[in-house]
Write an enzyme that holds these catalytic residues in place. Structure first.
Site, PDB file in Angstrom:
ATOM      1  N   GLU A  47       0.849  -1.207   0.000  1.00 29.25           N
ATOM      2  CA  GLU A  47       0.000   0.000   0.000  1.00 29.25           C
ATOM      3  C   GLU A  47       0.874   1.242   0.000  1.00 29.25           C
ATOM      4  OE1 GLU A  47      -3.125   0.012  -1.105  1.00 29.25           O
ATOM      5  OE2 GLU A  47      -3.632  -1.363   0.529  1.00 29.25           O
ATOM      6  N   THR A  63       2.882   2.106  -2.194  1.00 32.00           N
ATOM      7  CA  THR A  63       4.206   1.772  -2.731  1.00 32.00           C
ATOM      8  C   THR A  63       4.250   1.964  -4.241  1.00 32.00           C
ATOM      9  OG1 THR A  63       3.454  -0.500  -2.892  1.00 32.00           O
ATOM     10  CG2 THR A  63       4.793   0.041  -0.971  1.00 32.00           C
ATOM     11  N   GLY A  87     -15.709   5.648  -3.626  1.00 31.70           N
ATOM     12  CA  GLY A  87     -15.092   6.227  -2.430  1.00 31.70           C
ATOM     13  C   GLY A  87     -14.876   5.211  -1.330  1.00 31.70           C
ATOM     14  N   LEU A 131     -12.111   0.802  -3.311  1.00 29.07           N
ATOM     15  CA  LEU A 131     -12.142  -0.437  -4.086  1.00 29.07           C
ATOM     16  C   LEU A 131     -11.883  -0.187  -5.574  1.00 29.07           C
ATOM     17  CD1 LEU A 131     -15.130  -2.179  -2.278  1.00 29.07           C
ATOM     18  CD2 LEU A 131     -12.683  -2.435  -1.850  1.00 29.07           C
ATOM     19  N   SER A 134     -12.971   2.160  -7.750  1.00 30.09           N
ATOM     20  CA  SER A 134     -14.090   2.423  -8.672  1.00 30.09           C
ATOM     21  C   SER A 134     -13.691   3.377  -9.792  1.00 30.09           C
ATOM     22  CB  SER A 134     -15.302   2.961  -7.912  1.00 30.09           C
ATOM     23  OG  SER A 134     -14.998   4.205  -7.322  1.00 30.09           O
ATOM     24  N   SER A 135     -12.863   4.364  -9.512  1.00 31.74           N
ATOM     25  CA  SER A 135     -12.515   5.291 -10.601  1.00 31.74           C
ATOM     26  C   SER A 135     -11.607   4.597 -11.613  1.00 31.74           C
ATOM     27  CB  SER A 135     -11.912   6.597 -10.076  1.00 31.74           C
ATOM     28  OG  SER A 135     -10.736   6.372  -9.346  1.00 31.74           O
ATOM     29  N   ASP A 149      -4.535   0.582  -9.356  1.00 24.79           N
ATOM     30  CA  ASP A 149      -5.951   0.287  -9.611  1.00 24.79           C
ATOM     31  C   ASP A 149      -6.175  -0.132 -11.066  1.00 24.79           C
ATOM     32  OD1 ASP A 149      -5.842   1.437  -7.136  1.00 24.79           O
ATOM     33  OD2 ASP A 149      -7.103   3.156  -7.611  1.00 24.79           O
ATOM     34  N   TYR A 172      -3.224  12.445   0.239  1.00 26.38           N
ATOM     35  CA  TYR A 172      -2.510  11.560  -0.697  1.00 26.38           C
ATOM     36  C   TYR A 172      -1.301  12.271  -1.326  1.00 26.38           C
ATOM     37  CZ  TYR A 172      -2.026   7.951  -4.305  1.00 26.38           C
ATOM     38  OH  TYR A 172      -1.562   6.943  -5.107  1.00 26.38           O
TER      39      TYR A 172
HETATM   40  C1  GLA Z   1      -5.061   4.721  -4.347  1.00 24.74           C
HETATM   41  C2  GLA Z   1      -4.286   5.025  -5.623  1.00 24.74           C
HETATM   42  C3  GLA Z   1      -3.322   3.891  -5.934  1.00 24.74           C
HETATM   43  C4  GLA Z   1      -2.457   3.544  -4.731  1.00 24.74           C
HETATM   44  C5  GLA Z   1      -3.314   3.354  -3.478  1.00 24.74           C
HETATM   45  C6  GLA Z   1      -2.491   3.141  -2.233  1.00 24.74           C
HETATM   46  O1  GLA Z   1      -5.902   3.636  -4.536  1.00 24.74           O
HETATM   47  O2  GLA Z   1      -5.175   5.193  -6.700  1.00 24.74           O
HETATM   48  O3  GLA Z   1      -2.527   4.247  -7.050  1.00 24.74           O
HETATM   49  O4  GLA Z   1      -1.474   4.520  -4.517  1.00 24.74           O
HETATM   50  O5  GLA Z   1      -4.164   4.466  -3.267  1.00 24.74           O
HETATM   51  O6  GLA Z   1      -1.808   1.942  -2.293  1.00 24.74           O
END
Ligand code: GLA
Length: 328
Positions: A14, A16, A96, A99, A101-102, A146, A195
């Protein structure tokens, strides 16, 4: 045509991805379906809300339409002919909730645009284009996790991706292991969250942020080793260390996420940790398959608002029915 793109749950690795580290997501059997035909524009409807853009993605976009517009722009830059699409989106992955979704939305629109224009793009190239689209749409410097998971997932497997070299392989998950996802109900949006701050702090060498990434990469390797040995006992401590590191070193967990993790462990999960970007969203728990339903129910009695036992699904596909609507 009918196109389906899955959401994702990151098992480990996560925060990373944007520093070229290791991630281990699964594509899940929940996602976004797009029933679509060729058309003069990009005309999409979702939950009664509609957007109309030029076939190259230009035009006025709001809300979720920004992702479609940005995908159109990125594919135009790759040389996609400006052929439009008209269709309807239907999702069973909550927004949100951490998971992906975007990412699933970008992928489903990208595949439709490529199919309509008979424009071939390799899945990894497409994942990169969708990642750029995400950044373009919301201005958050997110990684490739994602989009790669949504495109490259494989049934019954997790995807081990090196976000630096973009080399990947699949790791088979033991059949006796169930993956339980619990939505904390706390909504996150990376637009307004820390973020971008975390990425900046990491790049400027903040010792705790750097330590999280270094140790998290080690935990990805350790978890893959344990899965491949079938050593389920080793999974819990690795998940616990990941959650503690995200909470204490990376500071992206929240008291509510911590509570859901504790509730899942008290309910008999083998391991539990926050998943996704944090600042709200969901947790992922591992359970013995025969305990999974009980773990889910008991956790929800104490914390969280909804949850699912998810299956590692194949990545996005064209002309296929959504597996969650078609339980085999
Ligand atoms: C979000 C970002 C991903 C990743 C995660 C954390 O989901 O879209 O690219 O950085 O956070 O692991």
């Amino acid at each position: 045509m009918s196109i389906w793109a899955p959401g994702r749950v990151n098992l480990i690795g996560e925060h990373t991805d944007y520093s070229g580290g290791l991630v281990l997501p699964i594509a899940i059997d929940r996602g976004i379906r797009l029933e679509v035909d060729r058309g003069p524009q990009i005309a999409l409807v979702s939950n009664g809300d509609s957007i109309e853009l030029a076939a190259d993605g230009s035009g006025d976009a709001h809300g979720w339409g920004r992702y479609a517009a940005a995908v159109g722009r990125e594919l135009a830059l790759l040389g996609r002919p400006a052929v439009g699409i008209a269709g309807t989106l239907d999702s069973d992955v909550p927004q949100g909730a951490g998971l992906g979704s975007s990412g699933a939305l970008e992928v489903v629109v990208a595949l439709a645009l490529c199919a309509a224009a008979e424009f071939e793009v390799d899945p990894l190239e497409l994942a990169l284009a969708c990642q750029r689209a995400e950044r373009r749409a919301v201005g958050v410097p997110s990684g490739i996790l994602d989009q790669a998971a949504s495109l490259l997932g494989r049934e019954g497997h997790a995807l081990l991706l090196d976000c630096g070299s973009l080399e990947y392989r699949w790791v088979e998950l033991p059949e006796e292991l169930a993956i339980v996802v619990i939505d904390s109900g706390e909504r996150h949006s990376h637009e307004g969250s820390g973020y971008a701050d975390r990425k900046r702090e990491l790049e400027s060498g903040h010792p705790h942020r750097v330590r999280h990434v270094r140790t998290e990469n080690e935990r990805v390797r350790a978890l893959v080793g344990a899965l491949e040995r079938g050593d389920l006992e080793a999974l819990g401590p690795i998940f616990a260390a990941s959650h503690a590191s995200l909470r204490d070193d990376y500071e992206v967990s929240t008291p509510r996420l911590d509570r859901v993790v504790d509730a899942a462990l008290a309910a008999g999960a083998i391991g539990a940790r926050m998943t996704g970007g944090g600042f709200g969203g969901s947790i992922v728990a591992l359970a013995a398959r025969e305990d999974a339903r009980g773990v889910l129910q008991r956790t929800l009695e104490q914390a969280g608002v909804q949850g699912w036992i998810v299956r590692p699904a194949a990545g996005a596909t064209r002309r296929r029915t959504d597996p969650s609507r078609n339980p085999a």
